[in-house]
Design a protein around this motif. Structure first.
Motif, PDB file in Angstrom:
ATOM      1  N   LEU A 183      45.476  42.200 -24.930  1.00  6.47           N
ATOM      2  CA  LEU A 183      46.159  42.611 -26.159  1.00  6.47           C
ATOM      3  C   LEU A 183      45.304  42.362 -27.397  1.00  6.47           C
ATOM      4  O   LEU A 183      45.749  42.613 -28.518  1.00  6.47           O
ATOM      5  N   GLY A 184      44.086  41.847 -27.199  1.00  8.98           N
ATOM      6  CA  GLY A 184      43.169  41.645 -28.318  1.00  8.98           C
ATOM      7  C   GLY A 184      43.158  40.249 -28.899  1.00  8.98           C
ATOM      8  O   GLY A 184      42.474  39.981 -29.892  1.00  8.98           O
ATOM      9  N   HIS A 185      43.889  39.316 -28.303  1.00  3.07           N
ATOM     10  CA  HIS A 185      43.924  37.939 -28.814  1.00  3.07           C
ATOM     11  C   HIS A 185      42.677  37.180 -28.363  1.00  3.07           C
ATOM     12  O   HIS A 185      42.277  37.256 -27.193  1.00  3.07           O
ATOM     13  N   THR A 186      42.078  36.463 -29.296  1.00  5.76           N
ATOM     14  CA  THR A 186      40.953  35.589 -28.960  1.00  5.76           C
ATOM     15  C   THR A 186      41.222  34.145 -29.368  1.00  5.76           C
ATOM     16  O   THR A 186      40.636  33.219 -28.796  1.00  5.76           O
ATOM     17  N   ARG A 187      42.081  33.946 -30.377  1.00  6.60           N
ATOM     18  CA  ARG A 187      42.506  32.589 -30.767  1.00  6.60           C
ATOM     19  C   ARG A 187      43.789  32.280 -29.998  1.00  6.60           C
ATOM     20  O   ARG A 187      44.904  32.479 -30.494  1.00  6.60           O
ATOM     21  N   ILE A 188      43.617  31.789 -28.775  1.00 10.79           N
ATOM     22  CA  ILE A 188      44.757  31.533 -27.889  1.00 10.79           C
ATOM     23  C   ILE A 188      44.905  30.030 -27.690  1.00 10.79           C
ATOM     24  O   ILE A 188      43.999  29.372 -27.154  1.00 10.79           O
ATOM     25  N   ALA A 189      46.012  29.487 -28.136  1.00  8.35           N
ATOM     26  CA  ALA A 189      46.272  28.057 -27.961  1.00  8.35           C
ATOM     27  C   ALA A 189      46.926  27.811 -26.606  1.00  8.35           C
ATOM     28  O   ALA A 189      47.511  28.720 -25.999  1.00  8.35           O
ATOM     29  N   HIS A 190      46.825  26.582 -26.157  1.00  2.00           N
ATOM     30  CA  HIS A 190      47.477  26.188 -24.902  1.00  2.00           C
ATOM     31  C   HIS A 190      48.264  24.909 -25.116  1.00  2.00           C
ATOM     32  O   HIS A 190      47.708  23.894 -25.549  1.00  2.00           O
ATOM     33  N   ALA A 214      36.007  35.784 -19.754  1.00  2.00           N
ATOM     34  CA  ALA A 214      35.958  36.814 -20.801  1.00  2.00           C
ATOM     35  C   ALA A 214      34.862  36.549 -21.821  1.00  2.00           C
ATOM     36  O   ALA A 214      34.683  37.331 -22.763  1.00  2.00           O
ATOM     37  N   GLY A 215      34.141  35.424 -21.665  1.00  2.00           N
ATOM     38  CA  GLY A 215      33.040  35.116 -22.569  1.00  2.00           C
ATOM     39  C   GLY A 215      33.438  34.405 -23.836  1.00  2.00           C
ATOM     40  O   GLY A 215      32.666  34.382 -24.803  1.00  2.00           O
ATOM     41  N   PHE A 216      34.629  33.790 -23.857  1.00  2.00           N
ATOM     42  CA  PHE A 216      35.089  33.079 -25.047  1.00  2.00           C
ATOM     43  C   PHE A 216      35.052  31.568 -24.800  1.00  2.00           C
ATOM     44  O   PHE A 216      35.572  31.097 -23.782  1.00  2.00           O
ATOM     45  N   PRO A 217      34.463  30.807 -25.712  1.00  2.00           N
ATOM     46  CA  PRO A 217      34.472  29.348 -25.553  1.00  2.00           C
ATOM     47  C   PRO A 217      35.873  28.800 -25.803  1.00  2.00           C
ATOM     48  O   PRO A 217      36.663  29.396 -26.537  1.00  2.00           O
ATOM     49  N   VAL A 218      36.168  27.661 -25.192  1.00  2.00           N
ATOM     50  CA  VAL A 218      37.454  27.008 -25.411  1.00  2.00           C
ATOM     51  C   VAL A 218      37.372  26.165 -26.674  1.00  2.00           C
ATOM     52  O   VAL A 218      36.491  25.307 -26.797  1.00  2.00           O
ATOM     53  N   ASP A 219      38.253  26.417 -27.617  1.00  2.00           N
ATOM     54  CA  ASP A 219      38.354  25.601 -28.827  1.00  2.00           C
ATOM     55  C   ASP A 219      39.321  24.451 -28.518  1.00  2.00           C
ATOM     56  O   ASP A 219      40.526  24.663 -28.424  1.00  2.00           O
ATOM     57  N   CYS A 221      40.486  22.253 -30.220  1.00  2.00           N
ATOM     58  CA  CYS A 221      41.516  22.018 -31.250  1.00  2.00           C
ATOM     59  C   CYS A 221      42.794  22.803 -30.963  1.00  2.00           C
ATOM     60  O   CYS A 221      43.851  22.508 -31.537  1.00  2.00           O
ATOM     61  N   LEU A 222      42.692  23.809 -30.083  1.00  2.00           N
ATOM     62  CA  LEU A 222      43.849  24.645 -29.782  1.00  2.00           C
ATOM     63  C   LEU A 222      44.604  24.176 -28.539  1.00  2.00           C
ATOM     64  O   LEU A 222      45.538  24.837 -28.109  1.00  2.00           O
ATOM     65  N   LEU A 223      44.179  23.046 -27.974  1.00  2.00           N
ATOM     66  CA  LEU A 223      44.900  22.470 -26.836  1.00  2.00           C
ATOM     67  C   LEU A 223      45.719  21.289 -27.328  1.00  2.00           C
ATOM     68  O   LEU A 223      45.196  20.355 -27.951  1.00  2.00           O
ATOM     69  N   ARG A 224      47.012  21.324 -27.079  1.00  2.00           N
ATOM     70  CA  ARG A 224      47.905  20.258 -27.510  1.00  2.00           C
ATOM     71  C   ARG A 224      48.850  19.886 -26.361  1.00  2.00           C
ATOM     72  O   ARG A 224      49.173  20.725 -25.519  1.00  2.00           O
ATOM     73  N   ASP A 225      49.292  18.645 -26.370  1.00  2.00           N
ATOM     74  CA  ASP A 225      50.164  18.126 -25.321  1.00  2.00           C
ATOM     75  C   ASP A 225      51.615  18.480 -25.637  1.00  2.00           C
ATOM     76  O   ASP A 225      52.214  17.918 -26.544  1.00  2.00           O
ATOM     77  N   GLY A 226      52.158  19.415 -24.857  1.00  2.00           N
ATOM     78  CA  GLY A 226      53.569  19.769 -25.028  1.00  2.00           C
ATOM     79  C   GLY A 226      54.487  18.992 -24.102  1.00  2.00           C
ATOM     80  O   GLY A 226      55.719  19.000 -24.275  1.00  2.00           O
ATOM     81  N   GLY A 227      53.918  18.344 -23.080  1.00  2.00           N
ATOM     82  CA  GLY A 227      54.696  17.473 -22.206  1.00  2.00           C
ATOM     83  C   GLY A 227      55.788  18.155 -21.414  1.00  2.00           C
ATOM     84  O   GLY A 227      56.687  17.493 -20.904  1.00  2.00           O
ATOM     85  N   TYR A 228      55.755  19.510 -21.338  1.00  2.00           N
ATOM     86  CA  TYR A 228      56.816  20.263 -20.665  1.00  2.00           C
ATOM     87  C   TYR A 228      58.173  20.113 -21.363  1.00  2.00           C
ATOM     88  O   TYR A 228      59.207  20.420 -20.789  1.00  2.00           O
ATOM     89  N   GLN A 229      58.181  19.617 -22.608  1.00  2.00           N
ATOM     90  CA  GLN A 229      59.434  19.359 -23.321  1.00  2.00           C
ATOM     91  C   GLN A 229      59.544  20.259 -24.549  1.00  2.00           C
ATOM     92  O   GLN A 229      58.564  20.448 -25.290  1.00  2.00           O
ATOM     93  N   ASP A 244      44.433  26.441 -40.863  1.00  2.00           N
ATOM     94  CA  ASP A 244      43.876  27.533 -41.666  1.00  2.00           C
ATOM     95  C   ASP A 244      43.487  28.709 -40.774  1.00  2.00           C
ATOM     96  O   ASP A 244      43.663  29.874 -41.142  1.00  2.00           O
ATOM     97  N   ASP A 245      42.920  28.400 -39.625  1.00  2.00           N
ATOM     98  CA  ASP A 245      42.541  29.435 -38.666  1.00  2.00           C
ATOM     99  C   ASP A 245      43.472  29.305 -37.449  1.00  2.00           C
ATOM    100  O   ASP A 245      43.046  28.950 -36.360  1.00  2.00           O
ATOM    101  N   ARG A 246      44.707  29.618 -37.690  1.00  2.00           N
ATOM    102  CA  ARG A 246      45.723  29.366 -36.660  1.00  2.00           C
ATOM    103  C   ARG A 246      45.578  30.337 -35.480  1.00  2.00           C
ATOM    104  O   ARG A 246      44.977  31.410 -35.607  1.00  2.00           O
ATOM    105  N   PRO A 247      46.123  29.971 -34.332  1.00  2.00           N
ATOM    106  CA  PRO A 247      46.091  30.887 -33.186  1.00  2.00           C
ATOM    107  C   PRO A 247      46.989  32.092 -33.423  1.00  2.00           C
ATOM    108  O   PRO A 247      47.977  32.016 -34.150  1.00  2.00           O
ATOM    109  N   THR A 248      46.631  33.199 -32.792  1.00  2.00           N
ATOM    110  CA  THR A 248      47.499  34.376 -32.826  1.00  2.00           C
ATOM    111  C   THR A 248      48.344  34.475 -31.568  1.00  2.00           C
ATOM    112  O   THR A 248      49.214  35.342 -31.472  1.00  2.00           O
ATOM    113  N   ALA A 249      48.082  33.585 -30.616  1.00  2.00           N
ATOM    114  CA  ALA A 249      48.851  33.580 -29.369  1.00  2.00           C
ATOM    115  C   ALA A 249      48.879  32.167 -28.808  1.00  2.00           C
ATOM    116  O   ALA A 249      47.975  31.363 -29.052  1.00  2.00           O
TER     117      ALA A 249
END
Length: 348
Positions: A183-190, A214-219, A221-229, A244-249
């Motif tokens: 869908l064109g997203h490259t700033r994908i948080a997890h 896909a050739g994209f490095p993992v940022d 800063c976009l990985l956060r602990d959601g704890g399944y909660q 400032d450079d928030r994820p789009t997905a």
């Protein structure tokens, strides 16, 4: 009820003696009928069976186990009743129908420091006198030393040491991220799941693998602990969406976490999917009723339960069972994902 029984003050349950008196037979005769042994005339057997039904007599599980070393009951052990385990219970219940076994659902209700080892404590309370075997959902430790047959669904440690059933968590995560990339997203948080769960680790591995392919490095800063909660995920999603450079997905490790992201997006004034796409994992019933309906990786929860039942019953018959079953996942595309926005407006 036979008038001879009258009303027995303080009686909590119907006894085998009550059945014998109402049917006009001896207690040993009632016992033969209940335990399906020979030596009772057909007419007498029918009369006793009718009285048993009329009085609602049930044998004690403990007494039954002492007589035959079997209770005819399968235990379903969960750490708590939440959407994932509740859906598994539905599948297990359907798969057990007609097998001759009853189900006993038991929640360890363990949190925090009590969570590790909850299944061992639960099994020690139930095995032997209350259940013949157990299906344990997301156990924290290996259960190969259990005194009764056990099948684990989605074990923390993965498929080792005992019969297990799970879904292909890594492949499912790859499906989710590839969908967002398409869908064109490259700033994908997890939003990560619980660190002690093998399933959460595999979902993160799938996230990383899809980006790398896909050739994209993992940022990081976009990985956060959601704890399944949900609440925890909503809190960390607020921080992500304020960058400032928030994820789009966002790919969340389960549906509860994804629902927390939807909540945080609404609070930030972001539209889903126009400003932010969200994908979950599990496909619990709530996923299709969120606003908007949630795109998610569907685990075949009913099939996970039915496979666990099949494996356990095989073990209870004393036959060799499959050590491990891994089922494929399916991406369910709904309205929470869309094309990446061409320009992202920073949300504060």
């Amino acid at each position: 009820m036979d008038p001879a029984l009258g009303t027995r003050p303080g009686a909590d349950r119907v006894t085998i003696g009550d059945v014998a008196r109402a049917a006009g037979v001896s207690i040993p005769t009632v016992s033969k009928v209940i335990n399906q042994r020979d030596g009772v005339a057909p007419a007498t057997m029918l009369r006793v069976q009718q009285v048993v039904a009329d009085l609602g007599y049930e044998t004690s599980l403990v007494a039954r186990s002492l007589r035959s070393s079997r209770t005819g009951v399968v235990g379903i052990l969960v750490p708590e009743f939440e959407p994932f385990s509740t859906e598994l219970l539905r599948g297990i219940s359907r798969a057990t129908t007609g097998t001759g076994y009853e189900l006993l659902a038991y929640a360890g209700l363990m949190t925090g420091v009590d969570r590790p080892g909850w299944e061992r404590r639960s099994l020690s309370r139930l095995s032997g006198t209350l259940i013949d075997g157990a299906i344990v959902v997301t156990p924290t430790t290996a259960l190969s030393s259990s005194s009764i047959p056990v099948v684990a669904i989605d074990p923390h440690t993965g498929p080792e040491g005992h019969a297990t059933v799970d879904a292909d968590n890594e492949a499912g995560a790859v499906q989710a991220v590839e969908h967002l990339l398409a869908l064109g997203h490259t700033r994908i948080a997890h939003l990560q799941g619980r660190a002690d769960l093998a399933s959460a680790q595999l979902r993160e591995a799938g996230y990383r693998a899809a980006l790398a392919a896909a050739g994209f490095p993992v940022d990081e800063c976009l990985l956060r602990d959601g704890g399944y909660q949900e609440d925890q995920s909503a809190a960390v999603a607020r921080d992500l969406l304020a960058l400032d450079d928030r994820p789009t997905a966002v790919f969340a490790a389960n549906d509860s976490s994804a629902i927390g992201v939807l909540r945080a997006a609404a609070e930030a004034g972001l539209r889903v999917p126009e400003d932010l796409s969200v994908v979950g994992f599990d496909d619990v019933p709530q996923a299709s009723t969120t606003t908007p309906p949630l795109t998610t990786v569907s685990q075949p929860l009913a099939e996970l339960g039915s496979h666990a039942v099949e494996m356990l019953l095989t073990m209870l018959r004393g036959e060799p069972a499959t050590d491990h079953v891994r089922l494929p996942t399916t991406l369910r595309v709904r309205a929470s994902t869309g094309p990446a926005p061409s320009a992202v407006t920073t949300a504060h």
